[in-house]
Scaffold this active site. Structure first.
Site, short mmCIF file in Angstrom:
data_model
loop_
_atom_site.label_atom_id
_atom_site.label_comp_id
_atom_site.label_asym_id
_atom_site.label_seq_id
_atom_site.Cartn_x
_atom_site.Cartn_y
_atom_site.Cartn_z
CE LYS A 84 10.98 5.79 5.59
NZ LYS A 84 11.14 4.61 4.80
CB THR A 85 7.16 9.21 5.85
OG1 THR A 85 7.57 7.85 5.75
CG2 THR A 85 6.24 9.53 4.69
CG ASP A 107 11.20 6.57 1.30
OD1 ASP A 107 12.10 6.62 2.16
OD2 ASP A 107 10.02 6.29 1.56
CD GLU A 108 12.11 2.08 2.71
OE1 GLU A 108 13.23 1.84 3.22
OE2 GLU A 108 11.04 1.88 3.30
CD GLN A 154 14.53 0.08 8.89
OE1 GLN A 154 13.44 -0.34 8.53
NE2 GLN A 154 14.70 1.28 9.41
NE ARG A 156 9.71 -2.67 11.30
CZ ARG A 156 10.05 -1.47 10.88
NH1 ARG A 156 9.16 -0.69 10.30
NH2 ARG A 156 11.27 -1.01 11.05
#
Length: 911
Positions: free
Chosen positions: A44-45, A245-246, A297, A654
């Site tokens: 995503k980044t 973002d997020e 998330q 993770r």
DNA sequence: CATGATTAATTCGCT
DNA sequence: ATTAATCATG
């Protein structure tokens, strides 16, 4: 329009050539609203930064027209960095920032129109709590029943939903006016009235103090944009592309802020034409919005994040487009299968399945321990084994847990095992008492209206000014409708004051006056002001004369504050004290996280929340028990349970290659041991994915046995086996196989060699300590900064490292050259309590180099030697395995049996 | 006003 | 168990 010459031009091929189709589409999409549903590890980044570069180079936008928003400073810094490699140094000038710092910038520039003076203070939650408490006390509220914390929580909720105090007050306590004194509540139990009054009064006081709290940064910016069309217009023209973002973590206020900044609801300017295409895409009308997030998330609902923001995105923004990224580049299929299986249990969620081209990988490893200590010991042993046998760097492994309190036993086990670790989280640097004290001085100097901070330092360090003196000043301030600072400056005019108090107050006034003067003269040199404050206030002297060993580290923290100020001063061209305070107010835990890829040489310990956004080759999820995880307070409520499950999903994803799940059958919390059932999340992971090294704890077998009156002796204390090293021995050991079938957690008692089990029913708590942890060496900062560069550093990275990092991180030992070293594997341990806030290297907390080593060396033993063991008595060495510091010797104790002992920790003596 | 003693609280925590 | 905060006392 011409492109900014500073931006490195990138071709389309460079920007999307190496992306998968969905990623490429997301990067190039043209339209007013784009939601990128980015599953864990889906790049995503990368997509976000490429999209920004695309907008610059392909849409022809100027860097100044872009606003990229993240939640943490660290994420912002990282994005900026990655942008810089893509488009060049111009990235440094772009607005890539957190919600909060973007708002600070806006408020500093235009806040006057809603009554904020420049130099306003930003209160952190501790400041806010103090203010609430002050107010509550004045209203004679029972602080026990109405805790400042809960009140603040309510206020925060209201602010997050943009409910103004006026509105709430009108609804629940219309007869109250902020600033009014001696207000009586109608009847004691009216919670809403209390909240309404305190909310109103709190805002009133914030205004008087020229201060805002964290929530206000968002809320007041929204207020500004709504009330001042000129300001709104300015930003509408300025930002043509907004990227968030997020997005799943945004609350309602942040959602509205984005809309207001983009001008989605604003009347379009006269020359507005429908969003065009080609090079003029997005140049008129509302700014184009790109949001990235993953509703699976979302783990911050408890703090106001509203999952509907992302769920309803398509309805909220006209002509919105959604692109899903489901290919995962991080984990093995096994790990993803587990994650998918768990998250599927959440209801009302858009189905989504992560997949990878990476292959199955290794099975998940499970382990059921008797108690938390043993769980920790097993994890530590497994880490030692992975490091020694498989050459996995410590920094490639992370241990995660639900609550911070669980870190204790893990830390102890790692210290025992001599494994270097770093713990992320806990108390933040800027929230440490001494640091807050120093900052309070600075804040009071910058913003004299700031009563909360001034009152905080009135008697810090102790100068005989207590509640009495404070009350007198307070009265005077009230009578004159002035600030506390004003009252202080006019002490001489106050009548009827004890001489002693008057003298002290005058001294304090002179101190503040002189500091204030110094500040004005040296505003551009924050570090000098810090030094002056520490010096003249007596803060430093007070700690220096102290004998409390903890104060040594406090002193160090103060000196670090000074260094941080110096650093700020150097890298900020137009530095001011206020500017420095701003940076300190807006730093958070996650900023302390080690940079990705940086080999710290340490195992990382953190909560699951902190772990979001990070990845590690090896991840241990500990405390997988009902009541621990999911947390007991979240088990009843379906939505809270769903959030716990998302947290589990975050934890599982993770892991890149290997995932461990462990649990303890008995866990003591708050001094009370309780039996723990396995977490329901364990049940949700398909059985075939998990290789249980030990499916059922010894005590559980006993529970079953007791139930059937079948248990018999042969239960040695678990510590016996513990020291014998079975826990880290070769694969399989004695469990696993015998539990492979049958009910998952049923009582398969009676089978297998039951060398586990505790003699006492709840052996855990009594045996935990060996006391080496607490007081002595832990907090004593004297050895201070020896690690990292200290003498006698040793290289721990073994050759053939599987996950890169062949460098083998080296770290220093506080205890140079102690003990004979064979094969270079005995050294001190490093335990970094926390990571330093920013400046390289040193930690804010002292480091301990305690060494519980028993000073035995494998080289000193040979087969046939006689030894005595604290429990087993006399024995003969029958085998030796040199694994460096994790060396094992096998000893025949005759009637007590043959045991494998980890040399380093075994309670034995050579004869 | 400072100090030792008692008591209460106690998930997670971006800024 | 731990710790922070409050209370009673010198």
């Amino acid at each position: 329009m011409q492109q900014d010459p500073d931006v490195i031009a990138r071709t389309a091929e460079e920007l999307v050539g190496d992306l998968n189709p969905q990623q490429g589409e997301a990067v190039q999409y043209q339209g007013p609203a784009l939601l990128i549903g980015a599953g864990a590890g889906s790049g995503k980044t990368r997509v976000l930064t490429r999209r920004i570069a695309w907008i610059l180079s392909q849409f022809g936008a100027w860097p100044s027209q872009i606003l990229a928003i993240t939640f943490t400073n660290k994420a912002a810094a990282e994005m900026r960095e990655r942008l810089a490699t893509l488009i060049g140094p111009v990235a440094q000038r772009m607005w890539v920032s957190t919600f909060h710092s973007a708002c600070v910038r806006i408020l500093r520039r235009d806040g006057q129109s809603i009554g904020l003076k420049s130099g306003f203070s930003i209160y952190d939650s501790a400041d806010s709590e103090r203010l609430i408490k002050i107010i509550a006390t004045e209203f004679n509220l029972d602080v026990k029943r109405y805790t400042p914390r809960s009140i603040l929580g309510k206020i925060s909720d209201l602010k997050n939903n943009l409910t103004g105090w006026q509105e709430y007050l009108a609804a629940h306590a219309p007869d109250f006016t902020p600033g009014q004194r001696g207000y009586q509540f109608g009847h004691a139990g009216d919670l809403e009235a209390i909240h309404a009054v305190l909310y109103a009064e709190y805002e009133h006081r914030l205004g008087l103090a020229n201060a805002v709290d964290f929530d206000d940064l968002i809320g007041r910016t929204v207020e500004l944009l709504r009330k001042d069309p000129q300001v709104a217009d300015y930003y509408h023209h300025r930002f043509r592309y907004i990227l968030v973002d997020e997005y799943q973590d945004t609350n309602h206020a942040q959602y509205v802020l984005v809309r207001e900044l983009a001008g989605v609801d604003a009347r379009e300017s006269a020359d507005a034409t429908p969003g065009g295409n080609g090079r003029f895409a997005g140049k008129t009308g509302p700014a184009w919005i790109t949001v990235v997030g993953d509703s699976d998330q979302s783990i911050y609902a408890f703090r106001g994040a509203d999952i509907r923001n992302i769920q309803d995105f398509e309805q909220d923004f006209p002509n919105a487009k959604t692109i899903m990224l489901e290919q995962n580049y991080r984990s093995t299929q096994t790990i993803l299968d587990a994650a998918n299986a768990v998250i599927t249990n959440n209801e009302g969620r858009k189905p989504k399945k992560l997949w990878t081209a990476m292959g199955k990988g290794e099975p998940i490893v499970g382990y059921a321990a008797d108690n938390a200590q043993q769980e920790a010991a097993w994890v530590a042993g497994e880490i030692a084994r992975l490091h020694a046998e498989e050459g996995i760097a410590y920094s490639d492994m992370a241990i995660m847990y639900r609550a911070n309190a669980q870190s204790r036993s893990l830390e102890e086990a790692l210290i025992n095992g001599g494994e270097p670790y770093q713990l992320v989280g806990g108390t933040k640097f800027y929230e440490r008492r001494e640091v807050k004290d120093a900052l309070a001085y600075l804040q009071a100097l910058v913003n004299p209206d700031d009563d909360v901070n001034l009152r905080r330092i009135l008697n810090v360090p102790k100068r005989g000014l207590g509640d009495r003196a404070e009350g007198i000043l307070l009265n005077y301030a009230r009578e004159h409708g002035a600030s506390f600072f004003y009252a202080l400056m006019h002490v001489d005019e106050i009548q009827d004051m004890p001489t002693r108090t008057a003298n002290q107050l005058r001294a304090f006034r002179d101190l503040m006056a002189s500091l204030s003067q110094f500040t004005r003269a040296h505003d551009a040199k924050p570090s000098e002001v810090v030094a002056e404050v520490l010096d003249k206030s007596g803060l430093r002297a007070d700690l220096e004369k102290s004998v409390d060993p903890q104060d040594a580290s406090r002193l160090e923290n103060l000196s670090q504050l000074q260094s941080t100020a110096a650093e700020f001063e150097q890298k900020t061209p137009d530095a001011t004290l206020a500017g420095f305070l701003e940076t300190t107010a807006l730093v958070a835990d996650s900023d302390q996280l080690p940079d990705e890829g940086e080999d710290s040489g340490k195992v990382t310990l953190m909560t699951l929340h902190t772990a979001k956004g990070l990845e590690y080759p090896v991840v241990f999820l500990t405390g997988m028990e009902q009541g621990t995880f999911p947390h007991s307070r979240a088990m009843e409520d379906i939505s809270e349970l769903s959030e716990e499950r998302r947290l589990a999903y975050v934890g599982i994803t993770r892991a890149k290659r290997r995932l461990y799940v462990t649990r303890a059958a008995v866990r003591s919390q708050w001094g009370q041991a309780s039996d723990m059932m396995p977490s329901q999340f364990l049940d949700e992971i398909p059985d075939e994915l998990v290789d249980w090294k030990r499916r059922e704890a010894g005590v559980e077998r006993m529970r079953g046995a007791w139930g059937r009156d079948e248990f018999d002796d042969d239960f040695g204390g678990w510590d016996d086996d513990f020291s014998s090293g079975t826990t880290f021995g070769g694969s399989g050991s004695s469990y696993g196989s015998s539990y492979g079938s049958g009910s998952r957690y049923g009582s398969s008692y009676g089978s297998g060699s039951s060398s586990y089990g505790s003699g006492s029913r709840y052996g855990g708590s009594s045996r935990s300590g060996s006391g080496s942890y607490g007081g002595s060496s832990y907090g004593s900062g004297s050895s201070g900064r020896s690690y990292g560069s200290g003498s006698g550093s040793r290289s721990y990275g073994s050759s053939g490292s599987r996950y890169g990092s062949g460098s083998g991180s080296s770290y220093g030992s506080g205890r140079s050259g102690s003990g004979s070293s064979h094969g270079g594997t005995r050294g001190g341990k490093v335990t970094t309590r926390r990571v330093a806030p920013k400046s390289g290297g040193s930690s804010a907390q002292p480091v301990s180099s305690l060494d519980k080593d028993n000073q035995l060396n494998i080289a000193d033993f040979s087969i046939g030697d006689k030894v005595t063991h604290d429990k087993f008595g006399l024995g003969t060495v029958v085998d030796l395995q040199d694994k460096g510091r994790n060396s094992v010797i096998t000893v025949d104790f005759g009637s007590a049996g043959t045991k494998r002992l980890m040399l380093r920790v075994a309670p034995i003596e050579k004869l």
